[in-house]
Scaffold this motif. Structure first.
Motif, short mmCIF file in Angstrom:
data_model
loop_
_atom_site.label_atom_id
_atom_site.label_comp_id
_atom_site.label_asym_id
_atom_site.label_seq_id
_atom_site.Cartn_x
_atom_site.Cartn_y
_atom_site.Cartn_z
N ALA A 107 -39.47 -24.94 5.01
CA ALA A 107 -40.51 -25.86 4.24
C ALA A 107 -40.34 -27.52 2.94
CB ALA A 107 -39.97 -25.09 2.12
N LYS A 108 -39.47 -27.89 3.50
CA LYS A 108 -39.64 -29.21 3.61
C LYS A 108 -39.53 -29.89 4.89
CE LYS A 108 -34.54 -30.42 3.90
NZ LYS A 108 -33.32 -30.46 4.04
N ARG A 109 -40.10 -29.29 6.01
CA ARG A 109 -40.67 -29.81 7.00
C ARG A 109 -42.46 -30.01 6.43
NH1 ARG A 109 -39.12 -26.62 12.05
NH2 ARG A 109 -40.84 -27.91 12.99
N ALA A 110 -42.35 -29.00 5.89
CA ALA A 110 -44.42 -28.58 5.31
C ALA A 110 -43.92 -29.57 4.26
CB ALA A 110 -44.28 -27.49 4.81
N GLN A 111 -43.09 -30.36 3.67
CA GLN A 111 -43.30 -30.35 2.18
C GLN A 111 -43.95 -32.56 3.10
OE1 GLN A 111 -44.10 -30.17 -0.72
NE2 GLN A 111 -44.18 -33.12 -1.70
N ALA A 112 -42.93 -32.64 4.00
CA ALA A 112 -43.12 -33.87 4.59
C ALA A 112 -44.17 -33.99 5.77
CB ALA A 112 -41.38 -34.30 6.11
N TYR A 114 -32.89 -21.68 11.17
CA TYR A 114 -32.17 -22.95 10.83
C TYR A 114 -30.96 -22.76 10.12
CZ TYR A 114 -35.49 -26.44 12.51
OH TYR A 114 -36.80 -26.56 12.89
N TRP A 115 -29.85 -22.97 10.21
CA TRP A 115 -27.82 -21.77 9.46
C TRP A 115 -27.31 -23.64 9.37
CZ3 TRP A 115 -28.14 -16.72 10.47
CH2 TRP A 115 -28.82 -16.51 12.00
N GLU A 116 -26.62 -22.76 7.97
CA GLU A 116 -25.59 -24.13 7.77
C GLU A 116 -23.89 -23.05 7.87
OE1 GLU A 116 -27.34 -26.61 4.06
OE2 GLU A 116 -26.52 -24.70 3.26
N ALA A 117 -23.08 -23.42 8.25
CA ALA A 117 -22.21 -22.48 8.71
C ALA A 117 -20.62 -23.58 8.12
CB ALA A 117 -21.75 -22.32 10.01
N SER A 118 -19.60 -22.70 7.97
CA SER A 118 -18.70 -23.15 7.84
C SER A 118 -17.29 -22.51 8.57
CB SER A 118 -17.86 -22.72 6.19
OG SER A 118 -18.66 -23.70 5.03
N HIS A 119 -16.46 -23.03 8.75
CA HIS A 119 -15.40 -22.35 10.00
C HIS A 119 -13.68 -22.27 9.34
CE1 HIS A 119 -18.43 -23.75 13.05
NE2 HIS A 119 -18.58 -22.26 13.12
N VAL A 170 -3.06 -20.16 13.27
CA VAL A 170 -3.92 -19.66 12.81
C VAL A 170 -3.93 -18.72 14.13
CG1 VAL A 170 -7.09 -20.09 13.55
CG2 VAL A 170 -5.39 -22.02 13.05
N LYS A 171 -4.16 -16.75 13.00
CA LYS A 171 -5.02 -16.25 13.36
C LYS A 171 -5.97 -15.35 13.68
CE LYS A 171 -4.10 -12.86 9.52
NZ LYS A 171 -2.83 -11.57 8.41
N CYS A 172 -6.96 -16.37 13.07
CA CYS A 172 -8.41 -15.48 13.29
C CYS A 172 -8.75 -16.99 12.56
CB CYS A 172 -8.71 -14.43 12.78
SG CYS A 172 -8.38 -14.44 10.91
N ILE A 173 -10.63 -17.28 12.79
CA ILE A 173 -11.50 -17.67 12.03
C ILE A 173 -12.22 -16.77 11.68
CG2 ILE A 173 -12.64 -20.15 11.87
CD1 ILE A 173 -10.71 -20.86 14.44
N LEU A 174 -12.81 -17.52 10.14
CA LEU A 174 -14.24 -16.56 9.61
C LEU A 174 -14.68 -18.13 9.88
CD1 LEU A 174 -12.48 -15.58 6.88
CD2 LEU A 174 -12.80 -14.28 8.67
N GLN A 175 -16.47 -17.55 10.08
CA GLN A 175 -16.85 -17.72 10.52
C GLN A 175 -18.41 -17.97 9.04
OE1 GLN A 175 -20.88 -18.05 12.81
NE2 GLN A 175 -20.23 -19.90 13.97
N LYS A 176 -18.60 -18.24 8.46
CA LYS A 176 -19.01 -18.07 7.04
C LYS A 176 -20.79 -18.87 7.71
CE LYS A 176 -20.23 -17.42 2.31
NZ LYS A 176 -19.36 -17.55 0.77
N SER A 177 -21.38 -17.81 7.51
CA SER A 177 -23.33 -19.04 8.14
C SER A 177 -24.07 -18.62 6.55
CB SER A 177 -23.80 -18.56 9.14
OG SER A 177 -22.66 -17.99 10.41
N ALA A 178 -25.58 -18.91 6.29
CA ALA A 178 -26.38 -19.18 6.06
C ALA A 178 -27.55 -19.15 6.53
CB ALA A 178 -26.13 -19.55 4.21
N ASP A 179 -28.74 -18.57 6.36
CA ASP A 179 -29.21 -18.84 6.73
C ASP A 179 -30.86 -19.45 6.13
OD1 ASP A 179 -32.31 -18.85 7.90
OD2 ASP A 179 -32.42 -16.48 8.57
N VAL A 180 -30.31 -20.58 6.34
CA VAL A 180 -31.28 -21.74 5.44
C VAL A 180 -33.05 -21.92 6.06
CG1 VAL A 180 -29.94 -22.84 4.50
CG2 VAL A 180 -30.33 -23.49 6.44
N THR A 181 -33.05 -21.34 6.92
CA THR A 181 -34.80 -21.39 7.76
C THR A 181 -35.97 -21.38 6.83
OG1 THR A 181 -33.99 -20.08 9.96
CG2 THR A 181 -36.46 -20.69 9.48
#
Length: 420
Positions: free
Chosen positions: A131-136, A100-105, A115-126
């Motif tokens: 943990a949230k699914r297990a709690q639910a 599971y991921w969160e990302a900003s462009h 625009v000469k390029c785009i940065l994709q900054k990702s975070a692995d929130v697996t």
């Protein structure tokens, strides 16, 4: 200074893509390569979504990553994605890891504001999402189990504030869940009983101990009936109070029966007191819920398959037959006596039709103590179908022994008959 080396060492997972259609990969940080399990030489020049990380389950023009990239490109502003699932294929084979991921462009503009390029900054929130699914899932199982028992179940926090009531509370009082929690006990407990009950609650909270109290509780029809409320504390390893778990059971008919007997003849007062104490003791032992399921003061078992093979029994169930091994064996193998008394046909019907069955004060005749002498015992038991993925795979058995209550009622009936 080698800026490529500096960029690669940035601890964030960042990939740089070109702004033209397809968003070809230009470079990426070492952190990005590590989290995606890729090598830079294998992905540079590839289109980010179509080639490097394709998603066969979502059309390209509907892919949320593509839509976010296009929005960042068109608006020249940073665009952030909600949590998305994208499973990664491991390099060594055709196995996938759930991720599971969160990302900003983030668009990078040149001197002319293009625009000469785009940065994709990702975070692995697996880990967080799992943990949230297990709690639910855990909360859903807790609600399911408490809704299956015959008692009114509640939980409270360390300050005594109600945090949960099962569906039987809602059905009995007619109050919506949120309203019940907000108004708490003051709305349902008889005004003459409320003050005394709250004194016991405060004392139990201070001492971190359990309490039991008899109060009148108002049903949705506006009438009050007598109940026993039993509450037990849950402490952590430091003996700090985490929460309280309580059960409530209707004793109105029995209490009225005792009071009528007392009013009929003063000479029966001593006997009635003894009967009331015996009943309260039996009810307390039966209704005390120190822990749900494995520590619940009730009979609980799960049987799987059409032959009713035991996969779980709690200590109270095992206690009925202490010298018999249940797990992995069918009910006909372990308790053949119940088959002879017609109970297996009841289980077969529940398994076949999916219709729950409640047996109230049923009698079971067995040699309980292995003395060679058979004895009657009475039980109130609910058989509920166990559904997995919409199919009936087994039966949940929940019940409790009511032998003392039945014999008490029989004794009271004999006493009343003697008085008439």
């Amino acid at each position: 200074m080698n800026y490529q080396e500096v960029f690669a060492a940035i601890p964030d997972a960042i990939v740089v893509v070109a702004p033209e259609p397809g968003f070809k990969i230009l470079t990426a940080t070492d952190a990005y390569l590590e989290v995606t399990m890729r090598r830079l030489e294998d992905i540079v020049g590839l289109k980010l979504i179509e080639e490097a990380f394709p998603d066969k389950n979502v059309p390209y023009n509907q892919n949320p990553v593509v839509l976010s990239l296009e929005k960042a490109l068109n608006t020249k502003r940073t665009d952030s994605l909600d949590v998305i699932r994208y499973d990664l294929e491991r390099p060594e084979g055709h196995t996938f890891e759930e991720r599971y991921w969160e990302a900003s462009h983030i668009p990078v503009l040149d001197e002319q504001g293009e625009v000469k390029c785009i940065l994709q900054k990702s975070a692995d929130v697996t880990e967080r999402e799992l943990a949230k699914r297990a709690q639910a899932s855990s909360e859903e199982k807790f609600r399911f189990m408490t809704d299956m028992v015959s008692q009114l179940i509640h939980t409270a926090d360390a300050n005594g504030k109600l945090t949960y009531v099962n569906q039987r509370w809602i059905n009995y009082t007619g109050l919506p869940f949120e309203e019940f929690l907000e108004k708490s006990w003051a709305e349902v407990v008889h005004p003459d009983d409320y003050g005394g009950m709250m004194l016991q609650v405060e004392k139990a909270l201070q001492q971190k101990k359990g309490f039991q109290v008899e109060v009148r509780i108002k049903g949705k029809d506006g009438r009050y009936r007598w109940h026993i409320i039993n509450s037990q504390p849950m402490l952590n390893e430091n003996q700090d109070l985490i929460m309280r778990l309580g059960s409530t059971s209707d004793i109105h008919d029995t209490k009225m029966m005792v009071e009528e007997l007392l009013a009929t003849n003063e000479q029966m007062a001593t006997l009635s007191d003894q009967v009331a104490l015996a009943f309260q003791k039996a009810e307390a032992e039966r209704l005390t819920l120190e822990r749900l399921i494995m520590q619940a003061p009730a009979i609980f078992a799960i049987m799987k398959g059409p032959l009713h093979t035991f996969t779980l029994v709690n200590p109270h169930f095992q206690k009925l037959w202490p010298n018999r091994d249940f797990l992995g064996r069918t009910i006909a193998e372990v308790v053949p006596e119940v088959g002879e008394q017609g109970y297996i046909s009841i289980l077969n019907n529940v398994f076949a039709t999916g219709e729950p069955f409640t047996a109230d004060e049923i009698v079971v005749v067995m040699d309980w103590e292995a003395t060679g002498k058979e004895e009657e015992r009475f039980f109130t038991t609910t058989y509920h179908p166990l559904l997995e993925e919409g199919k009936i795979t087994g039966i949940i058995v929940f019940g409790y022994e009511v032998t003392e209550r039945v014999r008490l009622r029989q004794q009271l009936a004999i006493c009343e008959k003697g008085l008439n």
